[in-house]
Design an enzyme around this catalytic site. Structure first.
Site, PDB file in Angstrom:
ATOM      1  CE1 TYR A  64       5.847 -12.079   0.817  1.00  0.00           C
ATOM      2  CE2 TYR A  64       3.662 -11.168   1.053  1.00  0.00           C
ATOM      3  CZ  TYR A  64       4.535 -12.002   0.402  1.00  0.00           C
ATOM      4  OH  TYR A  64       4.103 -12.755  -0.669  1.00  0.00           O
ATOM      5  NE  ARG A 218       7.568 -11.210  -9.084  1.00  0.00           N
ATOM      6  CZ  ARG A 218       7.530 -11.492  -7.800  1.00  0.00           C
ATOM      7  NH1 ARG A 218       7.671 -10.553  -6.894  1.00  0.00           N
ATOM      8  NH2 ARG A 218       7.346 -12.725  -7.390  1.00  0.00           N
ATOM      9  N   GLY A 219       5.029  -5.042 -11.969  1.00  0.00           N
ATOM     10  CA  GLY A 219       5.110  -3.649 -12.402  1.00  0.00           C
ATOM     11  C   GLY A 219       5.566  -3.516 -13.842  1.00  0.00           C
ATOM     12  CB  SER A 222       2.195  -1.480 -14.364  1.00  0.00           C
ATOM     13  OG  SER A 222       3.375  -0.701 -14.522  1.00  0.00           O
TER      14      SER A 222
HETATM   15  N1  NAP Z   1       2.966 -16.812  -3.567  1.00  0.00           N
HETATM   16  C1  NAP Z   1       4.029 -16.167  -3.949  1.00  0.00           C
HETATM   17  O1  NAP Z   1       5.088 -16.746  -4.185  1.00  0.00           O
HETATM   18  C2  NAP Z   1       3.969 -14.677  -4.134  1.00  0.00           C
HETATM   19  C3  NAP Z   1       5.051 -14.008  -4.704  1.00  0.00           C
HETATM   20  C4  NAP Z   1       4.963 -12.640  -4.879  1.00  0.00           C
HETATM   21  C5  NAP Z   1       3.822 -11.963  -4.502  1.00  0.00           C
HETATM   22  N2  NAP Z   1       2.785 -12.634  -3.935  1.00  0.00           N
HETATM   23  C6  NAP Z   1       1.564 -11.916  -3.489  1.00  0.00           C
HETATM   24  O2  NAP Z   1       0.922 -11.335  -4.599  1.00  0.00           O
HETATM   25  C7  NAP Z   1       0.762  -9.930  -4.390  1.00  0.00           C
HETATM   26  C8  NAP Z   1       0.856  -9.204  -5.721  1.00  0.00           C
HETATM   27  O3  NAP Z   1       2.131  -9.476  -6.295  1.00  0.00           O
HETATM   28  P1  NAP Z   1       3.058  -8.366  -6.879  1.00  0.00           P
HETATM   29  O4  NAP Z   1       2.951  -7.173  -5.998  1.00  0.00           O
HETATM   30  O5  NAP Z   1       4.377  -8.932  -7.144  1.00  0.00           O
HETATM   31  O6  NAP Z   1       2.391  -8.145  -8.280  1.00  0.00           O
HETATM   32  P2  NAP Z   1       2.049  -7.081  -9.297  1.00  0.00           P
HETATM   33  O7  NAP Z   1       0.654  -6.617  -8.989  1.00  0.00           O
HETATM   34  O8  NAP Z   1       2.349  -7.698 -10.600  1.00  0.00           O
HETATM   35  O9  NAP Z   1       3.085  -5.895  -9.126  1.00  0.00           O
HETATM   36  C9  NAP Z   1       2.911  -4.874  -8.199  1.00  0.00           C
HETATM   37  C10 NAP Z   1       3.787  -3.715  -8.565  1.00  0.00           C
HETATM   38  O10 NAP Z   1       3.301  -3.144  -9.788  1.00  0.00           O
HETATM   39  C11 NAP Z   1       3.361  -1.735  -9.742  1.00  0.00           C
HETATM   40  N3  NAP Z   1       2.124  -1.152 -10.297  1.00  0.00           N
HETATM   41  C12 NAP Z   1       2.050  -0.297 -11.316  1.00  0.00           C
HETATM   42  N4  NAP Z   1       0.780   0.005 -11.601  1.00  0.00           N
HETATM   43  C13 NAP Z   1       0.017  -0.648 -10.738  1.00  0.00           C
HETATM   44  C14 NAP Z   1      -1.371  -0.712 -10.525  1.00  0.00           C
HETATM   45  N5  NAP Z   1      -2.264  -0.059 -11.264  1.00  0.00           N
HETATM   46  N6  NAP Z   1      -1.826  -1.498  -9.532  1.00  0.00           N
HETATM   47  C15 NAP Z   1      -0.966  -2.185  -8.766  1.00  0.00           C
HETATM   48  N7  NAP Z   1       0.375  -2.147  -8.915  1.00  0.00           N
HETATM   49  C16 NAP Z   1       0.863  -1.387  -9.907  1.00  0.00           C
HETATM   50  C17 NAP Z   1       3.527  -1.367  -8.273  1.00  0.00           C
HETATM   51  O11 NAP Z   1       4.748  -0.660  -8.163  1.00  0.00           O
HETATM   52  P3  NAP Z   1       4.762   0.884  -7.826  1.00  0.00           P
HETATM   53  O12 NAP Z   1       3.987   1.047  -6.568  1.00  0.00           O
HETATM   54  O13 NAP Z   1       6.190   1.174  -7.659  1.00  0.00           O
HETATM   55  O14 NAP Z   1       4.140   1.538  -9.008  1.00  0.00           O
HETATM   56  C18 NAP Z   1       3.658  -2.643  -7.499  1.00  0.00           C
HETATM   57  O15 NAP Z   1       4.790  -2.646  -6.695  1.00  0.00           O
HETATM   58  C19 NAP Z   1       1.840  -9.560  -3.389  1.00  0.00           C
HETATM   59  O16 NAP Z   1       1.526  -8.388  -2.682  1.00  0.00           O
HETATM   60  C20 NAP Z   1       1.856 -10.771  -2.516  1.00  0.00           C
HETATM   61  O17 NAP Z   1       0.803 -10.695  -1.551  1.00  0.00           O
HETATM   62  C21 NAP Z   1       2.841 -13.977  -3.767  1.00  0.00           C
END
Ligand code: NAP
Length: 341
Positions: A64, A218-219, A222
């Site tokens: 990352y 991924r948002g 949201s």
């Molecule tokens: N194992 C794997 O293959 C894999 C793949 C992907 C991720 N992950 C892990 O899972 C974690 C979470 O995944 P993700 O970030 O893709 O998922 P997510 O929580 O579905 O999406 C996060 C995005 O949602 C937006 N968002 C809007 N409202 C939100 C709120 N209240 N709280 C949090 N986010 C909000 C944010 O964008 P804005 O800030 O632009 O609003 C943020 O960039 C990652 O950080 C990573 O550690 C693992």
């Protein structure tokens, strides 16, 4: 909000053998990569706010930001007691200087496990990782080899637990035969329910927990996503099928249907989406991908949202997984997922 009383965050255990963690974990990926420009000071402040609120699980990957995410977490945790935090690290993604991925599969052979872990420990400024997991299966490398090498690192004290990421039932069984597995990290949300049929029964049979990512798709799920949002070069959503054209329009209609129910519950769309995942079982720990304190605060209220059976049924009718338009990764990404084969 139709909510439970405010209080300390609930704890859940990651599988039969894993650590006790907060019911919500913090995923740090977006603080360095894939979701447009990130602000490191705000990322560090978000990590501190999460720890202050009782979140003790932080998830990262060595690729990352090509190491930036681990360096940032290391800086954020400098003045914290190491044993108060559970750090989960994925490894193996092969990057290029331009920020892309090399199409050669993940670097998860036995020698790579030790080499990559050595760099990870330095970047994080710690002498052990709590949960260490290959980011993907490399079909050319037996999972037994990868898990065997992690087991050696456990024996030497550099790792506490084995984790897995986006693998299917057969690979989970092979991995667990080498060493107990704490958790499988896999995408799980109202919009991505593919694991329910064949993977969850196996994790439950074997006593393996689930750290759910992409709980907000991924948002997209949201309530904050707008069809006219400008995406910077390198933003994952710029090539994610669910965010394109008619797919996006169809998916945002599902979000609007969910918003109506959320408003009746005096909650936000994001809170209801996270609460839904939390409600799928005590073996499941959602990772929220908050990049700012504001988004974190919204997510942290999700465990207080109570969803009755009647409301749950309405939520699932408003966002039926089969109505979601587009796959969760593009064609190349889907092909790299053992969990989807
Ligand atoms: N194992 C794997 O293959 C894999 C793949 C992907 C991720 N992950 C892990 O899972 C974690 C979470 O995944 P993700 O970030 O893709 O998922 P997510 O929580 O579905 O999406 C996060 C995005 O949602 C937006 N968002 C809007 N409202 C939100 C709120 N209240 N709280 C949090 N986010 C909000 C944010 O964008 P804005 O800030 O632009 O609003 C943020 O960039 C990652 O950080 C990573 O550690 C693992």
């Amino acid at each position: 909000m139709n909510e439970k009383p405010e209080g300390d965050m609930e704890t859940r255990k990651l599988g039969r053998t894993g650590p006790a963690v907060s019911a919500l974990g913090l995923g740090a990926m977006g603080m360095s990569d894939f979701y447009g420009p990130a602000d490191e000071a705000e990322g560090v402040a978000t990590i501190h706010a999460a720890l202050d609120a009782g979140v003790n699980l932080i998830d990262t990957g060595d690729f990352y930001g090509s190491g930036h995410n681990e360096l940032m977490i290391g800086r954020a945790l400098r003045d914290h007691k190491r044993e108060d935090v559970v750090i989960s690290v994925k490894f193996g993604g092969m990057r290029t200087p331009g920020g892309g991925f090399q199409p050669v599969g993940v670097d998860v052979g036995a020698a790579a496990v030790k080499d990559r872990l050595a760099y990870t420990l330095r970047r994080l400024g710690t002498d052990y990782v709590d949960v260490y997991r290959p980011a993907r299966l490399n079909p050319a490398i037996p999972i037994e080899e990868t898990v065997g090498a992690i087991k050696e690192m456990i024996d030497e004290g550099y790792v506490r637990h084995v984790g897995l990421s986006e693998v299917g039932a057969e690979t989970i069984r092979k991995a667990a035969a080498v060493h107990p597995v704490a958790d499988l990290q896999i995408e799980y949300s109202l919009m991505s329910r593919g694991l329910e049929e064949r993977i969850l029964p196996v994790t439950r049979e074997l006593g393996i927990g689930v750290t759910a990512y992409g709980v907000l798709s991924r948002g997209l799920l949201s309530g904050h996503w707008r069809a006219d949002r400008e995406l910077s070069v390198g933003d994952f959503r710029g090539h994610a099928p669910r965010f394109q054209g008619e797919n996006l329009d169809a998916n945002l209609r599902l979000v609007e249907a969910l918003r109506e129910i959320a408003e009746e519950q005096e909650a936000t769309v994001a809170q209801v989406a996270i609460a839904w995942v939390l409600g799928r079982g005590d073996d499941i720990v959602p990772l929220v991908g908050a990049r700012t304190r504001e988004r974190l605060a919204e997510s942290l209220a999700a465990p207080r949202v109570t969803l009755t059976a009647r409301v749950l049924a309405r939520i699932e009718a408003a966002v039926p997984a089969e109505a979601v338009a587009g796959t969760r990764y593009n064609t190349g990404g889907m092909a790299s997922l053992d969990s989807e084969q």
